[in-house]
Scaffold this motif. Structure first.
Motif, PDB file in Angstrom:
ATOM      1  N   LEU A 163       1.421   2.219 -13.853  1.00  0.00           N
ATOM      2  CA  LEU A 163       1.307   1.512 -12.692  1.00  0.00           C
ATOM      3  C   LEU A 163       1.964   0.876 -12.206  1.00  0.00           C
ATOM      4  N   GLU A 164       3.424   0.469 -13.718  1.00  0.00           N
ATOM      5  CA  GLU A 164       4.183  -0.573 -13.310  1.00  0.00           C
ATOM      6  C   GLU A 164       5.186   0.529 -12.410  1.00  0.00           C
ATOM      7  N   ILE A 165       5.510   1.843 -12.596  1.00  0.00           N
ATOM      8  CA  ILE A 165       6.340   3.118 -12.016  1.00  0.00           C
ATOM      9  C   ILE A 165       5.413   2.512 -10.434  1.00  0.00           C
ATOM     10  N   ALA A 166       4.421   3.169 -10.541  1.00  0.00           N
ATOM     11  CA  ALA A 166       3.654   3.104  -9.065  1.00  0.00           C
ATOM     12  C   ALA A 166       4.642   1.622  -7.878  1.00  0.00           C
ATOM     13  N   GLY A 167       4.175   0.203  -8.763  1.00  0.00           N
ATOM     14  CA  GLY A 167       5.064  -0.595  -7.907  1.00  0.00           C
ATOM     15  C   GLY A 167       6.643  -0.789  -7.874  1.00  0.00           C
ATOM     16  N   ARG A 168       6.753  -0.235  -9.052  1.00  0.00           N
ATOM     17  CA  ARG A 168       8.294  -0.543  -8.579  1.00  0.00           C
ATOM     18  C   ARG A 168       8.578   1.259  -7.456  1.00  0.00           C
ATOM     19  N   THR A 169       7.779   2.263  -7.312  1.00  0.00           N
ATOM     20  CA  THR A 169       8.213   3.417  -6.732  1.00  0.00           C
ATOM     21  C   THR A 169       7.713   2.907  -5.568  1.00  0.00           C
ATOM     22  N   MET A 170       6.540   1.754  -5.560  1.00  0.00           N
ATOM     23  CA  MET A 170       6.333   1.822  -4.264  1.00  0.00           C
ATOM     24  C   MET A 170       6.958   0.903  -3.142  1.00  0.00           C
ATOM     25  N   PHE A 171       7.068  -0.262  -4.160  1.00  0.00           N
ATOM     26  CA  PHE A 171       7.346  -1.578  -3.012  1.00  0.00           C
ATOM     27  C   PHE A 171       8.484  -1.865  -3.498  1.00  0.00           C
ATOM     28  N   SER A 172       9.390  -1.876  -5.148  1.00  0.00           N
ATOM     29  CA  SER A 172      10.817  -1.728  -4.885  1.00  0.00           C
ATOM     30  C   SER A 172      10.455  -3.454  -6.448  1.00  0.00           C
ATOM     31  N   PHE A 173       9.181  -3.735  -6.611  1.00  0.00           N
ATOM     32  CA  PHE A 173       8.619  -4.655  -7.354  1.00  0.00           C
ATOM     33  C   PHE A 173       8.249  -4.786  -8.537  1.00  0.00           C
ATOM     34  N   GLY A 174       8.327  -5.328  -9.343  1.00  0.00           N
ATOM     35  CA  GLY A 174       6.926  -4.936 -10.525  1.00  0.00           C
ATOM     36  C   GLY A 174       5.674  -5.231 -10.711  1.00  0.00           C
ATOM     37  N   MET A 175       5.078  -5.258 -11.927  1.00  0.00           N
ATOM     38  CA  MET A 175       3.379  -5.180 -11.422  1.00  0.00           C
ATOM     39  C   MET A 175       2.874  -6.508 -12.728  1.00  0.00           C
ATOM     40  N   ASP A 176       3.582  -7.530 -12.378  1.00  0.00           N
ATOM     41  CA  ASP A 176       3.505  -8.257 -13.602  1.00  0.00           C
ATOM     42  C   ASP A 176       2.323  -9.232 -13.378  1.00  0.00           C
ATOM     43  N   ARG A 177       2.374  -9.483 -12.035  1.00  0.00           N
ATOM     44  CA  ARG A 177       1.647 -10.423 -11.060  1.00  0.00           C
ATOM     45  C   ARG A 177      -0.039  -9.772 -10.783  1.00  0.00           C
ATOM     46  N   HIS A 178      -0.178  -8.524 -10.232  1.00  0.00           N
ATOM     47  CA  HIS A 178      -0.611  -8.294  -9.236  1.00  0.00           C
ATOM     48  C   HIS A 178      -1.355  -7.153 -10.367  1.00  0.00           C
ATOM     49  N   GLY A 179      -0.640  -6.393 -11.828  1.00  0.00           N
ATOM     50  CA  GLY A 179      -1.363  -5.424 -12.580  1.00  0.00           C
ATOM     51  C   GLY A 179      -2.524  -5.482 -12.971  1.00  0.00           C
ATOM     52  N   ALA A 180      -2.536  -6.360 -13.405  1.00  0.00           N
ATOM     53  CA  ALA A 180      -4.079  -7.316 -14.516  1.00  0.00           C
ATOM     54  C   ALA A 180      -5.644  -6.741 -12.778  1.00  0.00           C
ATOM     55  N   THR A 181      -5.093  -7.043 -11.804  1.00  0.00           N
ATOM     56  CA  THR A 181      -5.661  -7.490 -11.079  1.00  0.00           C
ATOM     57  C   THR A 181      -6.068  -6.001 -10.553  1.00  0.00           C
ATOM     58  N   PHE A 225      -6.626  -6.639  -0.809  1.00  0.00           N
ATOM     59  CA  PHE A 225      -5.781  -6.572  -1.916  1.00  0.00           C
ATOM     60  C   PHE A 225      -4.122  -5.650  -1.434  1.00  0.00           C
ATOM     61  N   VAL A 226      -5.134  -4.332  -0.762  1.00  0.00           N
ATOM     62  CA  VAL A 226      -4.111  -4.032  -0.636  1.00  0.00           C
ATOM     63  C   VAL A 226      -3.091  -4.390   0.813  1.00  0.00           C
ATOM     64  N   ALA A 227      -3.760  -5.094   1.039  1.00  0.00           N
ATOM     65  CA  ALA A 227      -2.996  -5.559   2.347  1.00  0.00           C
ATOM     66  C   ALA A 227      -1.682  -6.991   2.618  1.00  0.00           C
ATOM     67  N   MET A 228      -2.220  -7.565   0.609  1.00  0.00           N
ATOM     68  CA  MET A 228      -1.087  -8.472   0.424  1.00  0.00           C
ATOM     69  C   MET A 228      -0.013  -8.006  -0.633  1.00  0.00           C
ATOM     70  N   LEU A 229      -0.007  -7.089  -0.697  1.00  0.00           N
ATOM     71  CA  LEU A 229       1.065  -6.513  -1.247  1.00  0.00           C
ATOM     72  C   LEU A 229       1.622  -6.059  -0.076  1.00  0.00           C
ATOM     73  N   MET A 230       0.933  -5.060   0.353  1.00  0.00           N
ATOM     74  CA  MET A 230       2.368  -4.794   1.821  1.00  0.00           C
ATOM     75  C   MET A 230       2.640  -6.026   2.529  1.00  0.00           C
ATOM     76  N   ALA A 231       2.241  -7.142   2.829  1.00  0.00           N
ATOM     77  CA  ALA A 231       2.734  -8.268   3.535  1.00  0.00           C
ATOM     78  C   ALA A 231       4.016  -9.191   2.420  1.00  0.00           C
ATOM     79  N   GLU A 232       3.617  -9.235   0.548  1.00  0.00           N
ATOM     80  CA  GLU A 232       4.507  -9.554  -0.132  1.00  0.00           C
ATOM     81  C   GLU A 232       5.751  -8.549  -0.073  1.00  0.00           C
ATOM     82  N   ARG A 233       5.782  -6.972   0.233  1.00  0.00           N
ATOM     83  CA  ARG A 233       6.526  -6.110  -0.351  1.00  0.00           C
ATOM     84  C   ARG A 233       7.541  -6.646   1.379  1.00  0.00           C
TER      85      ARG A 233
END
Length: 462
Positions: A163-181, A225-233
């Motif tokens: 999941l961390e790899i997915a977050g970093r390769t997709m958005f260049s940020f880790g999933m510390d804040r969003h991984g649990a959700t 939730f996905v839209a929020m991740l995209m907005a943050e990126r």
């Protein structure tokens, strides 16, 4: 002892045969088979499905065909693939969480998505993402070292890492804040909504089943939730003229080479969801099964460790140098294919291997069955990585389908193999892995080939 010396050792031991669920009696009634498919489809198949070329039957009022011959599979997935679409039940299960992304789109929409996404998943493009992968893998190894000699749930560790790899390769940020959700969404859907109910199989697609109503409510929350991740990126921005730094950049800049069309926000959201979910979940599961089998097979584990140590010592831990590790991974995905079943509905009449197929008949191609078929593999239930290494001949392209085959082969296959090979080499190169829980772990078919539980492992530094 070097990896070359270990691999050249004579095979004087019996190969590992991991535990599998019991096969269904061939006399099982249609109702009993339907009930078994609801609990665990892998347990719904009897000996015929592992021995015969084609098994013809009835499925919810239509003819069904289980295909176990490469020529028949090539016909359905390559030669006449446009005549075979996803079944209504498959669409019901996948669309709420993947939308109309490339995995389930059909016709023109699928061709547009596939053409547009293809440049983002070439080996060269994936190569630019390897630092994101290795960073997350190194952090996982460091955390395991800090907690070594204590019982560990490696399935959860693999899910967090991928999941961390997915977050970093997709958005260049880790999933510390969003991984649990995100994990909560995946678990909720897998446990409550991913298994088709009887009405999901019986009703036409435009008639909502009770499960569909729950899936619609889930999708509303999920897309938000996905839209929020995209907005943050997007808020993080990108320097003008800088090369793409992640998949979000690559996908956002992608254009259909024929029309010049880009993805709109809704389409991009569905592709993001598809890549994160399909990518992290299947890779985590493949890595879990790899660690499980290597814990059961210490000799194979030492072969992976020796190869990894040699590569690390040479400063070249690269997928192309990890040939035994890759062979072990290939063999794991033969025994526990990421997608255990490919189901298609005939859009029109056809003939498959001399058998008449009518419109709406169901075609089943099960990598689980195909990869263990008595006619296609020697010792099909045994864990033998050497079958994927020279001088052994490569398997028939239409008998080994860990990522599908043909025009609709998984677009992220190379990405997943690079990630899994590097992760397995690093983990086994750094730790000896053993099972604390000796009870067998059984595979369950829930979209992917999942373990029925998470055993505890012991890890110790090498």
């Amino acid at each position: 002892m070097s990896i070359a010396e270990i691999i050249d050792l004579p095979l004087t031991r019996r190969p590992l045969v991991p535990p599998t669920p019991p096969r269904a009696p061939d006399s099982m009634t249609a109702f009993g088979r339907m009930r078994a498919m609801r609990v665990n489809p892998i347990e719904a198949w009897g000996n015929r499905a592992y021995e015969e070329d084609i098994v013809q039957g009835r499925f919810v009022g239509r003819s069904s065909f289980i295909l176990n011959t490469p020529d028949a599979i090539k016909h359905v997935l390559v030669d006449n693939y446009e005549n075979y679409t996803r079944t209504p039940a498959g669409i019901r299960v996948l669309r709420p969480i993947l939308g109309n992304g490339v995995l389930i789109a059909e016709g023109r929409a699928w061709k547009h998505q596939r053409r547009t996404l293809a440049p983002a998943f070439t080996p060269r493009a994936v190569g630019t993402l390897i630092p994101h992968m290795t960073g997350a893998i190194d952090e996982t190894v460091a955390k395991l070292k800090a907690a070594s000699n204590a019982p560990v749930d490696l399935r959860e560790v693999m899910q967090r890492m991928t999941l961390e790899i997915a977050g970093r390769t997709m958005f260049s940020f880790g999933m510390d804040r969003h991984g649990a959700t995100l994990r909560d969404y995946v678990m909720e859907y897998g446990e409550r909504l991913a298994r088709p109910h009887f009405l999901d199989l019986l009703l036409p697609l435009n008639w909502p089943s009770p499960q569909d109503l729950q899936r619609a409510r889930f999708r509303k929350r999920w897309t938000k939730f996905v839209a929020m991740l995209m907005a943050e990126r997007r808020a993080a921005g990108k320097k003008d003229g800088a090369p793409p730094r992640d998949l979000f950049d690559l996908m956002g800049e992608a254009r259909d080479p024929e029309t010049g069309q880009a993805f709109n926000d809704e389409q991009l959201g569905d592709e993001v969801a598809t890549m994160i979910l399909a990518g992290h979940e299947t890779t985590a599961t493949a890595l879990f099964w790899s660690l499980y089998l290597l814990a059961l097979d210490p000799v194979a584990q030492e072969q992976v460790a020796a190869e990894a140590r040699e590569a690390i010592a040479a400063g070249k831990l690269e997928p192309d140098r990890l040939k035994f590790t890759r062979a072990a991974l290939d063999e794991v995905m033969r025994l526990y294919p990421p997608a255990f079943l490919i189901a298609r509905a005939a859009a029109g009449p056809d003939v498959i291997a001399g058998r008449s197929v009518r419109k709406n008949d169901v075609i089943l191609i099960s990598p689980w069955l195909l990869h263990r078929h008595e006619k296609l593999w020697q010792d099909p239930n045994a864990f033998v990585p050497a079958r994927f290494m020279a001088p052994a001949p490569p398997p028939d392209r239409f008998a080994y389908l860990p990522f599908g085959v043909g025009p609709r082969i998984c677009i992220g296959a190379h990405f997943a193999l690079v990630e899994a090979t590097l992760a397995l080499a690093q983990i086994i190169g750094n730790f000896r892995v053993a099972l604390l829980d000796k009870a067998p772990v059984m595979p369950v078919g829930v979209v992917t080939t999942q373990p029925d539980r998470s055993p505890m492992f012991a890890i110790s530094p090498r």
